[in-house]
Scaffold this motif. Structure first.
Motif, PDB file in Angstrom:
ATOM      1  N   SER A  62       0.850  -1.189   0.000  1.00 12.18           N
ATOM      2  CA  SER A  62       0.000   0.000   0.000  1.00 12.18           C
ATOM      3  C   SER A  62       0.885   1.237   0.000  1.00 12.18           C
ATOM      4  CB  SER A  62      -0.928   0.019   1.220  1.00 12.18           C
ATOM      5  OG  SER A  62      -1.862  -1.037   1.136  1.00 12.18           O
ATOM      6  N   SER A  83      -3.278   1.226  -3.625  1.00  9.24           N
ATOM      7  CA  SER A  83      -2.551  -0.033  -3.525  1.00  9.24           C
ATOM      8  C   SER A  83      -1.330   0.038  -4.425  1.00  9.24           C
ATOM      9  CB  SER A  83      -3.455  -1.195  -3.939  1.00  9.24           C
ATOM     10  OG  SER A  83      -3.939  -1.000  -5.254  1.00  9.24           O
ATOM     11  N   SER A  84      -0.364  -0.804  -4.171  1.00 13.31           N
ATOM     12  CA  SER A  84       0.874  -0.810  -4.935  1.00 13.31           C
ATOM     13  C   SER A  84       0.588  -0.997  -6.428  1.00 13.31           C
ATOM     14  CB  SER A  84       1.788  -1.927  -4.447  1.00 13.31           C
ATOM     15  OG  SER A  84       2.934  -2.034  -5.256  1.00 13.31           O
TER      16      SER A  84
END
Length: 610
Positions: A62, A83-84
């Protein structure tokens, strides 16, 4: 002005040490990557995508987003956390911050002890006072506090530092006994970081303020800079409201005026409404001749193929590019923008107040034909009808042989709009003619509206931009006049070279009539998408109120049947009921719009700032 968004190589923060919140034994080092789409330079108010990827284990997938700078407003993100790898957006502040830069930071959500990946972005202004430097011609048309039509044209010298060092103006208001002819101008101007600004002009005649101009001789204009050569303007006085254009003059020589020009004039005379247009030959020595190629519609009484002639006094132009033209029994002042463009305003009678433009035909002169019109064209038209103020905006397909094979139109005749909004009306039975000198006509019947049938079409140099004359892109095609017995008006016909909705920073104007009578707006909007258009502008409702820096907001949806057409609403000041609005994308730099909500009539443009 810097509009380019420079790519930035991926920012990598590797080997982050963990203090107080350790990763599991054997976990790979934490790495935060900022995506390559992150810009190094960004114009105020623009929105760009950003993303960050966290590498080092799913427990670190995150990202928190922050931005810092030396001012209170550093811009904003679409989401505070992602989110990534997920896409986010960053919107630049409305004003460059102190020091000119902001720093955006993407941080792993592992904890406060984990450092983030940073990128520094330079925030640039759209324009400044230095953007307007040189000699500029302008024109305006609108209404005074009594609802009477007025027109003006002139030239100003701008020093790039906020001073109007010289100028001339011709101003013709039906309220006055006589026009104000060749007034001198001085004044000041400002330009904000989004391109919006103002110009205050003092008009004097024989050294005395001319009380007929503006308010006691002081004329206040609102403006939005499109580029260094062009700005949209409106009169923002308590007694006058109008819209027009300010354009850099690249020539002030009468001998440069030579060849064939298409022209139009629009306004009012003692019979009410008046339009005139056609093709005129200029010989370089100040002589103007139109032979059976001028159309006139005086309050619904149209005549076609008139022969008109005239000449410039002198024939030299003065240092401001101004000359006096006697043509067709009337006297006009002209202001030259360049060898192929000049503005025209009547100066011999307050009962005949018209303004217009002439555009050269270039190398196409003498060799035009029906084949000169081929493909899709966006057209607009504003004028008068038996119902009152009228406006039209549409799209037609010319086949190159004299047929309009398809077409749609949005119109507004004081609340008479297409019967099934947001769907447009259809143009049927369309055809056109074109003579070798660029003098032509077009006919078409609009379903359920018998007003719209007959047009004059006058071809211009296809390399000329008809709304921004010094712009080398967005070439135009023709000037048009509506010449019906129940409706008349003037406008342009421009090839549709792009159907993608405008984006980024754009100048905006509106010239209209509504529930509060006459209204003009000049402003600036930023568009992240058709459904998210926002900015601010100056609105002049001359009978009611003046709104300075009022919020503007719009939301539009693409018409899947008529590609390049968008429908939606446009809100002024977050207080009035949103206007129903339709726009047609013409090219990457220009979208033309119309109010189509039944209560308000008007047209205008979105012009991309450069």
């Amino acid at each position: 002005m810097n509009r380019g968004i420079l790519s930035l190589a991926a920012v990598v923060l590797a080997g982050v040490a963990f203090a107080g919140c350790a990763a599991p034994i054997g976990a790979p080092p934490l790495v935060v990557l900022l995506g390559s789409s992150t810009p190094s330079s960004l114009e105020v108010k623009l929105t760009v995508p950003v993303s960050a990827t966290v590498v080092g284990g799913s427990q670190y997938a995150s990202v928190a987003w922050t931005v810092t700078c030396a001012s209170a407003d550093c811009g904003s993100f679409g989401a505070a956390q992602t989110s990534s790898g997920a896409s986010n957006t960053y919107t630049a502040p409305a004003t460059p911050p102190t020091g000119g830069t902001v720093t955006i930071t993407a941080t792993s959500m592992n904890g406060a002890s984990v450092a983030g990946a940073n990128a520094t972005i330079t925030i640039t202004a759209v324009a400044a006072a230095s953007s307007l430097s040189g000699q500029y011609a302008f024109y305006l048309s609108g209404y005074d506090r009594f609802g009477l039509f007025y027109v003006a044209a002139g030239s100003v010298t701008l020093d790039g530092m906020g001073d109007v060092t010289a100028g001339e103006e011709d101003f013709n208001d039906a309220e006055e006994v006589n026009p104000s002819v060749d007034d001198s101008l001085t004044g000041t101007y400002t330009v904000g970081p989004d391109g919006r600004g103002s110009m205050v002009l003092t008009a004097t005649s024989s050294g005395v303020p001319d009380a007929a101009v503006g308010v006691g001789g002081t004329q206040t204009l609102s403006l939005t800079v499109v580029n260094n050569n062009h700005a949209l303007i409106e009169e923002f006085d308590s007694s006058l409201s109008s819209s027009g254009s300010l354009d850099l003059q690249t020539s002030t020589s009468a001998t440069a005026l030579a060849g064939a020009y298409s022209f139009y004039l629009a306004g009012a005379d003692k019979s009410f409404a008046y339009v005139e247009g056609g093709v005129v030959m200029v010989d370089g020595a100040g002589n103007f001749t139109s032979t059976s190629d001028v159309d006139i519609d005086d309050s619904g009484a149209a005549t076609f193929g008139n022969t008109v002639s005239g000449s410039l006094a002198g024939p030299a132009l003065d240092a401001m590019g101004r000359g006096v033209l006697t043509y067709g029994g009337n006297m006009f002042a002209i202001y030259v923008i360049g060898p192929e463009v000049f503005r025209i305003v009547d100066i011999d009678s307050a009962s005949f107040n018209v303004v217009g433009s002439a555009f050269g035909q270039g190398t196409g002169s003498g060799s035009f034909s029906a084949a000169s019109l081929s493909g899709l064209y966006v057209f607009n038209d504003q004028g008068f009808s038996s119902a009152g103020i009228s406006a039209q905006l549409g799209l037609v397909n010319a086949d190159g042989t004299g047929n309009l094979t398809s077409g749609v139109i949005d119109y507004n005749f004081m609340g008479d709009i297409p019967p099934s909004p947001p769907a447009p009306a259809s143009i049927t039975a369309g055809s056109y003619t074109m003579a070798s000198n660029g003098y032509g006509s077009a006919t078409g019947t609009v379903i359920v509206n018998d007003f719209i049938k007959t047009y004059g079409v006058y071809l211009t140099d296809p390399a000329l931009n008809l709304t921004d004359p010094n712009n080398s892109s967005g070439g135009g095609s023709a000037l048009i006049l509506e010449l019906d017995s129940a409706s008349l008006g003037s406008g342009v016909l421009i090839p549709q070279s792009s159907t993608a909705a405008f984006s980024g920073n754009n100048a905006f104007d509106l010239h209209g009539y509504g529930v509060d009578l006459y209204i003009d707006i000049v402003g600036q909007v930023s568009a992240a998408s058709p459904s998210n258009v926002a900015g601010s502008g100056d609105a002049n409702e001359v009978f009611v109120q003046q709104l300075s820096a009022a919020p503007l907001a719009g939301s539009f949806t693409a018409d899947t049947t008529n590609v390049g057409r968008y429908t939606g609403t446009f809100d002024l000041n977050n207080a009035l009921a949103p206007y129903g609005m339709v726009f047609y994308q013409t090219n990457t730099g220009l979208a033309m719009h119309i109010l189509e909500d039944g209560a308000n009539v008007g047209i205008g443009v979105f012009e991309q700032q450069q």
